[in-house]
Design an enzyme around this catalytic site. Structure first.
Site, PDB file in Angstrom:
ATOM      1  N   HIS A 363       0.818  -1.212   0.000  1.00 31.92           N
ATOM      2  CA  HIS A 363       0.000   0.000   0.000  1.00 31.92           C
ATOM      3  C   HIS A 363       0.853   1.263   0.000  1.00 31.92           C
ATOM      4  CE1 HIS A 363      -3.401   2.586   1.537  1.00 31.92           C
ATOM      5  NE2 HIS A 363      -4.026   1.842   0.633  1.00 31.92           N
ATOM      6  N   LYS A 365       3.100   4.463  -1.227  1.00 32.47           N
ATOM      7  CA  LYS A 365       3.041   5.436  -2.320  1.00 32.47           C
ATOM      8  C   LYS A 365       4.252   6.362  -2.191  1.00 32.47           C
ATOM      9  CE  LYS A 365      -1.536   4.906  -0.790  1.00 32.47           C
ATOM     10  NZ  LYS A 365      -1.822   3.687  -1.484  1.00 32.47           N
ATOM     11  N   ASP A 370      16.347  10.297  -9.061  1.00 32.49           N
ATOM     12  CA  ASP A 370      17.784  10.615  -9.122  1.00 32.49           C
ATOM     13  C   ASP A 370      18.456  10.501  -7.759  1.00 32.49           C
ATOM     14  OD1 ASP A 370      17.509  11.098 -11.818  1.00 32.49           O
ATOM     15  OD2 ASP A 370      17.343  13.279 -11.591  1.00 32.49           O
ATOM     16  N   HIS A 578      -8.870  11.021   0.985  1.00 32.88           N
ATOM     17  CA  HIS A 578      -7.915   9.925   1.117  1.00 32.88           C
ATOM     18  C   HIS A 578      -6.691  10.320   1.944  1.00 32.88           C
ATOM     19  CE1 HIS A 578      -5.448   6.545  -0.858  1.00 32.88           C
ATOM     20  NE2 HIS A 578      -6.478   5.960  -0.267  1.00 32.88           N
TER      21      HIS A 578
END
Length: 653
Positions: A363, A365, A370, A578
């Site tokens: 889950h 994110k 770089d 969310h």
């Protein structure tokens, strides 16, 4: 030999030499010899009874060896025969060991000088003694050569035989001693082999204990995380990294929310992603729950998917620009259209089967660009997260210290994406955390000092030194002195996806303790939509009732509802708040997990914890904590908030 002067008046006849070995009739024979002049003086030769020797030769004729005699050496004179023992034997004769001698007829040789010469032939003297012996040999009588030929021949043959046998004997001794030397070396070699065997056996036992089955080892090798540096080092090399970071709070505001009149305003997540991809030079690493940046997953053309498609196009073009694109995504996915397309264009995609590994999902994110820029937040790689879902995250630019630490979390996901991978009991040292609750990074965020660290869940995916996500949340609540503000989509003090479900009041107890014991103001802003679990509202109600008399614990709960405006057809999994963050009077926390047991014990997630409490007073409005507090107050006071009692209405929509 000393020369004895003749006594006046006595006869000058030479004395007669006696020998017990001569025959009785020979004893009485005396042969007179006239003195001879030698060197100007007269001496009597008493050592060479030539007549006795000649008489004896007539009676005793020794057997001659038919084999030819070897040539004489320079030291083998005619006097190399041994005389019988007597009391006048020299010290050299008594002390010098003799080599094995042939059976010599000693009755033939009567001269002591010849006996000394035999000893010298058996054991050679130094080169200094050779001239003297040669002079003695020359001084001897020439008449003895015939008498002593046999004895000298036998001695010569014996000396040559002894000398020829000596190398053979030494060679045989060396060959006989070889097994003896090997026998001495054998125990040492056996001990070394045994110690080497114990070392290999010990390493195998250690690896089996530390790293479990071979599948985990192959996964580490496949990612090249298992290297020599995985072992303990004699020194620690400190790699330089940038500590001057720029932090930007980013949001996604659905089109159905009118936030024009509300403040503060922050850049959009869409714009932040486009900037990161446009400036990428070497690598882009993304860990996500799923990839649906295009509206192909709903098979409906929606105008709001335009931003997601633009992000997808930049991702697909990265390999052609020479930028390595690495992706770790949960498996299985609802739709694999996007990941398959990216893989065909050069992206390295790993599917992590978290359900098989931990019983949960991936889950997380996060972005690492770089190894200098990062993104952490609630937004999935979904076109709805950019236009249809309310999201919040943080982007840190030129912050290689924190980016390097976040890359290590991403590396763990990549390892678990290998075929047949399993979770090892201990992760390699190369993946050890560089920040944690007890050892945060001290960086400058927008010119203001602060302490940062990254947390991770579940604990099985935490490398050495990594603080678990649950521990980060609990320590943040415990550290609060004035208030605790929480905005999450789901809040359930239970194991939501367990069968059967079980009560899990860990975070709930921490909030009750903060409010009722320390009188810390607690506010919860929870999402309400049609996918909300009904049990969640009961738990929230149990918290809210603590504010009643007589307890009066400062706890408040509200619901955030995003209107859908009746789209036809409706967009699935859209129009929801969310957000997953918490802010206190001292610390800001931005995470990727909902607040229930499953997300902290089974599901992979990441949290960013920032403490700038020491600089808050002098830099108003500059710290992440202050910005996050204003975002919460804006949403808490917005017209899209409803009381908890309205949960039945919003959950039906």
């Amino acid at each position: 030999m000393r020369r004895k002067e003749p006594t006046p008046g006595r006869s000058r006849d030479p004395p007669v030499r006696r020998s017990s070995r001569l025959q009785p009739e020979k004893v009485g024979e005396q042969v007179s010899r006239e003195p001879q002049s030698f060197g100007g003086s007269r001496v009597t030769d008493i050592l060479s009874p030539r007549e006795s020797i000649r008489a004896h030769r007539k009676r005793v004729e020794p057997a001659r060896d038919p084999s030819p005699s070897p040539p004489r050496g320079p030291l083998q004179s005619s006097e190399e025969a041994e005389a019988p023992e007597d009391s006048g034997q020299t010290v050299l004769e008594r002390d010098t060991p003799l080599l094995p001698q042939p059976n010599i007829e000693w009755e033939v040789v009567k001269d002591k000088r010849a006996r000394l010469q035999v000893l010298e032939t058996s054991q050679p003297r130094s080169t200094k003694a050779r001239p003297q012996m040669q002079r003695r040999t020359t001084a001897s009588s020439q008449g003895r050569e015939e008498n002593e030929t046999l004895a000298l021949g036998q001695l010569s043959r014996a000396g040559i035989a002894a000398r020829s046998k000596a190398p053979t004997m030494r060679k045989a001794d060396s060959q006989a001693g070889a097994p003896h030397k090997w026998a001495k070396r054998l125990p040492y070699r056996f001990v070394l082999c045994f110690l080497l065997f114990l070392l290999i056996l010990g390493f195998g036992c250690w690896f089996a204990w530390e790293h479990g089955n071979p599948g985990s080892f192959l996964g580490l090798v496949g990612y090249k995380a298992w290297k020599w540096s995985s072992f303990p080092k004699l020194w620690n090399e400190v790699e330089e990294c940038s500590s001057q970071c720029s932090l930007v709070l980013v949001e996604s505001i659905p089109s159905t929310l009118d936030y024009e009149m509300l403040t503060p305003h922050h850049p959009s997540i869409y714009q932040a992603w486009m900037d990161l991809l446009g400036g990428a030079n070497s690598s882009v690493e993304i860990a996500a729950f799923y990839f649906t940046l295009r509206d192909s997953d709903v098979h409906v053309e929606d105008p709001s998917s335009k931003q997601g498609k633009a992000v997808f196009e930049l991702l697909r073009a990265l390999p052609s620009r020479g930028v390595k694109l690495s992706i770790a995504v949960n498996s299985p996915q609802f739709s694999e259209y996007d990941t398959d397309e990216l893989a065909r264009h050069g992206a390295d995609v790993r599917y992590v089967d978290m359900k098989n590994l931990t019983g949960g999902i991936l889950h997380t994110k996060i972005w690492v660009v770089d190894r200098k820029h990062i993104f952490v937040g609630s937004a999935n790689m979904d076109w709805r997260s950019l236009t249809q879902v309310k999201e919040l995250g943080a982007v840190l630019y030129n912050c290689s210290c924190l980016a390097r630490d976040l890359h290590r979390i991403f590396a763990i996901y990549r390892i678990l994406g290998k075929d047949g991978a399993s979770i090892p009991p201990k992760w390699p040292a190369d993946l050890a955390a560089e920040s944690g609750l007890t050892h945060p990074l001290k960086l400058q965020l927008n010119g203001t000092g602060g302490q940062l660290y990254l947390s991770s869940s579940p604990p099985a995916l935490c490398s050495s030194g990594r603080t678990s996500d649950l521990t980060a949340i609990l320590s943040t609540i415990e550290d609060a002195k004035d208030f605790v503000y929480i905005a999450v989509m789901d809040y359930e003090p239970q194991c939501t996806f367990c069968k059967p479900k079980r009560f899990w009041p860990v975070i709930d107890d921490a909030l009750r303790t903060a409010a009722c014991d320390r009188r810390v103001k607690v506010r919860l802003l929870i999402s309400c939509w049609k996918h909300s679990h009904p049990a969640m509202f009961i738990f929230l109600e149990s918290l809210r009732v603590l504010s009643y008399e007589p307890l009066r614990c400062p706890i408040e709960v509200k619901l955030f509802v995003i209107p859908s405006e009746g789209e036809q057809p409706p967009i699935p999994y859209a129009h929801v708040n969310h957000n997953k963050y918490m802010v206190t009077d001292r610390i800001a926390y931005i995470g990727t997990s909902n607040w229930s047991e499953d997300y902290f014990t089974r599901t992979a997630g990441v949290g960013l914890v920032v403490n700038q409490s020491d600089a808050s007073a002098g830099t108003p409005g500059q710290t992440l904590r202050q910005q996050l507090e204003k975002v919460f107050i804006r949403d808490w006071d917005s017209p899209y908030v409803q009381p908890l009692s309205k949960h039945r209405e919003c959950s039906r929509k």
